[in-house]
Design a protein around this motif. Structure first.
Motif, PDB file in Angstrom:
ATOM      1  N   GLY A  78       2.000 -43.532  24.643  1.00  0.00           N
ATOM      2  CA  GLY A  78       0.629 -43.697  24.126  1.00  0.00           C
ATOM      3  C   GLY A  78      -0.370 -43.755  25.271  1.00  0.00           C
ATOM      4  O   GLY A  78      -1.448 -43.139  25.218  1.00  0.00           O
ATOM      5  N   LEU A  79      -0.005 -44.470  26.308  1.00  0.00           N
ATOM      6  CA  LEU A  79      -0.879 -44.587  27.488  1.00  0.00           C
ATOM      7  C   LEU A  79      -1.176 -43.210  28.073  1.00  0.00           C
ATOM      8  O   LEU A  79      -2.321 -42.878  28.386  1.00  0.00           O
ATOM      9  CB  LEU A  79      -0.198 -45.465  28.546  1.00  0.00           C
ATOM     10  N   MET A  80      -0.146 -42.379  28.204  1.00  0.00           N
ATOM     11  CA  MET A  80      -0.343 -41.071  28.831  1.00  0.00           C
ATOM     12  C   MET A  80      -1.241 -40.163  28.000  1.00  0.00           C
ATOM     13  O   MET A  80      -2.013 -39.377  28.541  1.00  0.00           O
ATOM     14  CB  MET A  80       1.006 -40.408  29.133  1.00  0.00           C
ATOM     15  N   GLU A  81      -1.175 -40.306  26.682  1.00  0.00           N
ATOM     16  CA  GLU A  81      -2.098 -39.516  25.838  1.00  0.00           C
ATOM     17  C   GLU A  81      -3.517 -39.976  26.068  1.00  0.00           C
ATOM     18  O   GLU A  81      -4.451 -39.177  26.172  1.00  0.00           O
ATOM     19  CB  GLU A  81      -1.735 -39.704  24.366  1.00  0.00           C
ATOM     20  N   TYR A  82      -3.686 -41.279  26.141  1.00  0.00           N
ATOM     21  CA  TYR A  82      -5.027 -41.841  26.343  1.00  0.00           C
ATOM     22  C   TYR A  82      -5.576 -41.410  27.705  1.00  0.00           C
ATOM     23  O   TYR A  82      -6.712 -40.948  27.821  1.00  0.00           O
ATOM     24  CB  TYR A  82      -4.936 -43.365  26.243  1.00  0.00           C
ATOM     25  N   LEU A  83      -4.736 -41.553  28.736  1.00  0.00           N
ATOM     26  CA  LEU A  83      -5.202 -41.209  30.093  1.00  0.00           C
ATOM     27  C   LEU A  83      -5.498 -39.715  30.224  1.00  0.00           C
ATOM     28  O   LEU A  83      -6.398 -39.314  30.964  1.00  0.00           O
ATOM     29  CB  LEU A  83      -4.157 -41.625  31.141  1.00  0.00           C
ATOM     30  N   SER A  84      -4.740 -38.916  29.491  1.00  0.00           N
ATOM     31  CA  SER A  84      -4.953 -37.478  29.553  1.00  0.00           C
ATOM     32  C   SER A  84      -6.356 -37.138  29.039  1.00  0.00           C
ATOM     33  O   SER A  84      -7.070 -36.317  29.633  1.00  0.00           O
ATOM     34  CB  SER A  84      -3.870 -36.785  28.734  1.00  0.00           C
ATOM     35  N   ALA A  85      -6.759 -37.801  27.961  1.00  0.00           N
ATOM     36  CA  ALA A  85      -8.114 -37.573  27.436  1.00  0.00           C
ATOM     37  C   ALA A  85      -9.156 -38.170  28.396  1.00  0.00           C
ATOM     38  O   ALA A  85     -10.215 -37.574  28.633  1.00  0.00           O
ATOM     39  CB  ALA A  85      -8.242 -38.191  26.050  1.00  0.00           C
ATOM     40  N   SER A  86      -8.851 -39.310  28.989  1.00  0.00           N
ATOM     41  CA  SER A  86      -9.805 -39.950  29.914  1.00  0.00           C
ATOM     42  C   SER A  86     -10.060 -39.085  31.146  1.00  0.00           C
ATOM     43  O   SER A  86     -11.157 -39.047  31.683  1.00  0.00           O
ATOM     44  CB  SER A  86      -9.281 -41.302  30.395  1.00  0.00           C
ATOM     45  N   ARG A  87      -9.041 -38.399  31.540  1.00  0.00           N
ATOM     46  CA  ARG A  87      -9.191 -37.572  32.746  1.00  0.00           C
ATOM     47  C   ARG A  87     -10.211 -36.484  32.469  1.00  0.00           C
ATOM     48  O   ARG A  87     -11.034 -36.148  33.322  1.00  0.00           O
ATOM     49  CB  ARG A  87      -7.802 -37.115  33.132  1.00  0.00           C
ATOM     50  N   GLN A  88     -10.228 -35.951  31.255  1.00  0.00           N
ATOM     51  CA  GLN A  88     -11.243 -34.951  30.902  1.00  0.00           C
ATOM     52  C   GLN A  88     -12.627 -35.600  30.854  1.00  0.00           C
ATOM     53  O   GLN A  88     -13.629 -34.997  31.255  1.00  0.00           O
ATOM     54  CB  GLN A  88     -10.880 -34.318  29.551  1.00  0.00           C
ATOM     55  N   VAL A  89     -12.662 -36.848  30.384  1.00  0.00           N
ATOM     56  CA  VAL A  89     -13.935 -37.580  30.334  1.00  0.00           C
ATOM     57  C   VAL A  89     -14.500 -37.733  31.753  1.00  0.00           C
ATOM     58  O   VAL A  89     -15.699 -37.555  31.982  1.00  0.00           O
ATOM     59  CB  VAL A  89     -13.737 -38.969  29.667  1.00  0.00           C
ATOM     60  N   VAL A  90     -13.645 -38.031  32.705  1.00  0.00           N
ATOM     61  CA  VAL A  90     -14.095 -38.186  34.099  1.00  0.00           C
ATOM     62  C   VAL A  90     -14.718 -36.864  34.577  1.00  0.00           C
ATOM     63  O   VAL A  90     -15.828 -36.836  35.108  1.00  0.00           O
ATOM     64  CB  VAL A  90     -12.924 -38.564  35.046  1.00  0.00           C
ATOM     65  N   VAL A  91     -13.997 -35.785  34.347  1.00  0.00           N
ATOM     66  CA  VAL A  91     -14.461 -34.479  34.837  1.00  0.00           C
ATOM     67  C   VAL A  91     -15.780 -34.104  34.159  1.00  0.00           C
ATOM     68  O   VAL A  91     -16.764 -33.746  34.823  1.00  0.00           O
ATOM     69  CB  VAL A  91     -13.366 -33.403  34.580  1.00  0.00           C
ATOM     70  N   ASP A  92     -15.835 -34.217  32.824  1.00  0.00           N
ATOM     71  CA  ASP A  92     -17.042 -33.810  32.088  1.00  0.00           C
ATOM     72  C   ASP A  92     -18.232 -34.697  32.436  1.00  0.00           C
ATOM     73  O   ASP A  92     -19.355 -34.215  32.607  1.00  0.00           O
ATOM     74  CB  ASP A  92     -16.797 -33.885  30.571  1.00  0.00           C
ATOM     75  N   THR A  93     -17.983 -36.004  32.533  1.00  0.00           N
ATOM     76  CA  THR A  93     -19.097 -36.934  32.798  1.00  0.00           C
ATOM     77  C   THR A  93     -19.649 -36.708  34.202  1.00  0.00           C
ATOM     78  O   THR A  93     -20.877 -36.689  34.400  1.00  0.00           O
ATOM     79  CB  THR A  93     -18.624 -38.398  32.623  1.00  0.00           C
ATOM     80  N   LEU A  94     -18.765 -36.518  35.151  1.00  0.00           N
ATOM     81  CA  LEU A  94     -19.262 -36.325  36.522  1.00  0.00           C
ATOM     82  C   LEU A  94     -19.981 -34.982  36.658  1.00  0.00           C
ATOM     83  O   LEU A  94     -20.987 -34.875  37.360  1.00  0.00           O
ATOM     84  CB  LEU A  94     -18.129 -36.462  37.538  1.00  0.00           C
ATOM     85  N   LEU A  95     -19.499 -33.992  35.926  1.00  0.00           N
ATOM     86  CA  LEU A  95     -20.166 -32.688  35.963  1.00  0.00           C
ATOM     87  C   LEU A  95     -21.603 -32.817  35.426  1.00  0.00           C
ATOM     88  O   LEU A  95     -22.547 -32.226  35.954  1.00  0.00           O
ATOM     89  CB  LEU A  95     -19.373 -31.692  35.121  1.00  0.00           C
ATOM     90  N   ARG A  96     -21.746 -33.634  34.377  1.00  0.00           N
ATOM     91  CA  ARG A  96     -23.072 -33.832  33.769  1.00  0.00           C
ATOM     92  C   ARG A  96     -23.977 -34.684  34.672  1.00  0.00           C
ATOM     93  O   ARG A  96     -25.142 -34.343  34.896  1.00  0.00           O
ATOM     94  CB  ARG A  96     -22.868 -34.517  32.400  1.00  0.00           C
TER      95      ARG A  96
END
Ligand SMILES: Cc1ncc(COP(=O)(O)O)c(C=O)c1O
Length: 391
Positions: free
Chosen positions: A292-310
């Motif tokens: 479950g943790l790895m699914e959550y972190l996998s989505a968070s990693r995209q959040v990091v990339v998208d948020t920093l890009l913005r």
């Protein structure tokens, strides 16, 4: 229990619990958002908490015995999750992976011998070599246009030709989020065999590998030199670093004996009743929580990339293949890490300075720990972006 997004979204209140990540006032003012120390802000697997409470309820905390079941839990997890077969004789328990790194340097090399590391890398790799009077050989990783890092095999071999005694590898690699492939590990291992160097691999981040990638342990390669050493722990994987327990694996009994002897003469002892209980519970019952943790972190990693890009369009984030850590190049905005750290503090957010991983190579970089509920991550990233832009 469901280890779904709602479980990992739950905030965890750690302030005032003598917590290194939240209560260190030199790093973070009260009420600040910590995205630094590699420790996660998620509720631990309840199976671990239950085991610890049960153990605590028995009012005897004398010397423990490292039971067969305790060893079997470690062996079972490594077989199940990483296809590595181990025997209890090949394992050495340690209080931490850093104590293992230091033991490898002290027990397997002599003063002034050369120890090779690939930088930028987790700070204690440098300290383990320098503090013991060995000669540090740094081979910088090469960075490509996509900000992905690669091993500079030519440089590694050129250094090894001149007599390196020990190579220390971080796999997966903190801070650049790289998952070393089977081929890359094989090449390093072959070089160590050819030049007669010990190979010590820190695999503490082995369970944080994002699909479709899969982790290759150095212990799973065929034909590794028997003197190869692997170090790992349940501490990062299950967020139990405060319990202080780690493992070293090695198939060569002579090498293992040197390391064991070094631990003994240094007075380093392992086997805390709660660490044994927590580690056994984690390795026995923790698979569903970890998935479950790895699914959550996998989505968070995209959040990091998208948020920093913005928020910081000129920042560059290294592709995150593994770990819950993002290596961010903000040099387009600010190259001075002292200034970045001061501005983060003023904006009440804490990140790890890139210079912790290499004084020169880390300039203009910051490391973001995204192992926390998403609301905390987003708040921290907003503050970080303001700090970078000096707003
Ligand atoms: C690569 C690496 N090794 C070791 C450690 C620390 O492990 P321990 O607490 O077992 O010494 C960390 C923690 O961040 C790490 O990232």
């Amino acid at each position: 229990m469901m280890f779904d997004q709602a479980f990992f979204d739950k905030p965890l209140h750690r302030q005032g619990t003598d917590c290194a990540k939240w209560d260190n006032r030199e790093m973070l003012p009260k009420g600040g958002v910590p995205l630094w120390v590699a420790d996660m802000d998620f509720h631990c697997d309840p199976a671990i908490t239950k085991a610890l409470i049960q153990r605590a309820e028995h009012p005897a905390y004398g010397y423990p015995l490292v039971s067969k079941a305790s060893n079997e839990a470690v062996i079972g997890f490594w077989q199940r999750r990483h296809q590595v077969s181990l025997t209890p004789e090949e394992m050495l328990m340690m209080p931490s992976v850093v104590s293992g790194l230091r033991a490898c340097v002290a027990a397997l090399t002599q003063p002034e011998d050369k120890v090779l590391i690939m930088t930028p890398v987790y700070g204690p790799f440098f300290a383990a070599v320098k503090d013991s009077g060995r000669t540090l050989v740094e081979v910088p990783l090469k960075r490509d246009e996509e900000s992905r890092y690669h091993i500079d095999f030519e440089q590694v071999e050129a250094q090894m030709r001149q007599g390196v005694k020990l190579v220390m590898v971080c796999s997966p690699h903190n801070p650049v989020s790289r998952l070393w492939s089977w081929e890359e590990l094989q090449r390093i291992s072959d070089l160590c065999a050819a030049y007669g160097a010990y190979l010590a691999v820190d695999e503490i981040h082995c369970d944080f590998v994002f699909k479709p990638n899969a982790f290759t342990s150095i212990m799973a390669l065929e034909g590794i030199p028997p003197q190869t050493i692997c170090m790992t722990a349940a501490s990062k994987t299950f967020n139990i670093a405060g319990l202080k327990q780690a493992y070293l694996f090695c198939r060569d009994m002579e090498t293992l004996q040197k390391l064991r002897r070094h631990m003994e003469v240094s007075g380093v002892e392992s086997g805390n009743v709660f660490a044994l209980t927590g580690t056994q519970a984690a390795y026995t019952h923790g698979d569903a929580w970890l998935d479950g943790l790895m699914e959550y972190l996998s989505a968070s990693r995209q959040v990091v990339v998208d948020t920093l890009l913005r928020l910081l369009p000129e920042a560059r984030v290294t592709p995150i293949e593994a770990t819950f850590l993002a290596w961010v190049d903000v040099s387009a905005y600010e190259k001075d890490n002292d200034a970045l750290m001061r501005r983060c503090y003023s904006n009440a957010v804490a990140l790890t300075s890139g210079t912790f991983f290499g004084k020169e190579m880390g300039q203009g970089f910051m490391r973001v720990n995204f192992g926390c509920p998403r609301a905390q991550l987003l708040e921290g990233l907003e503050r970080f972006a303001q700090a970078v832009k000096n707003q």
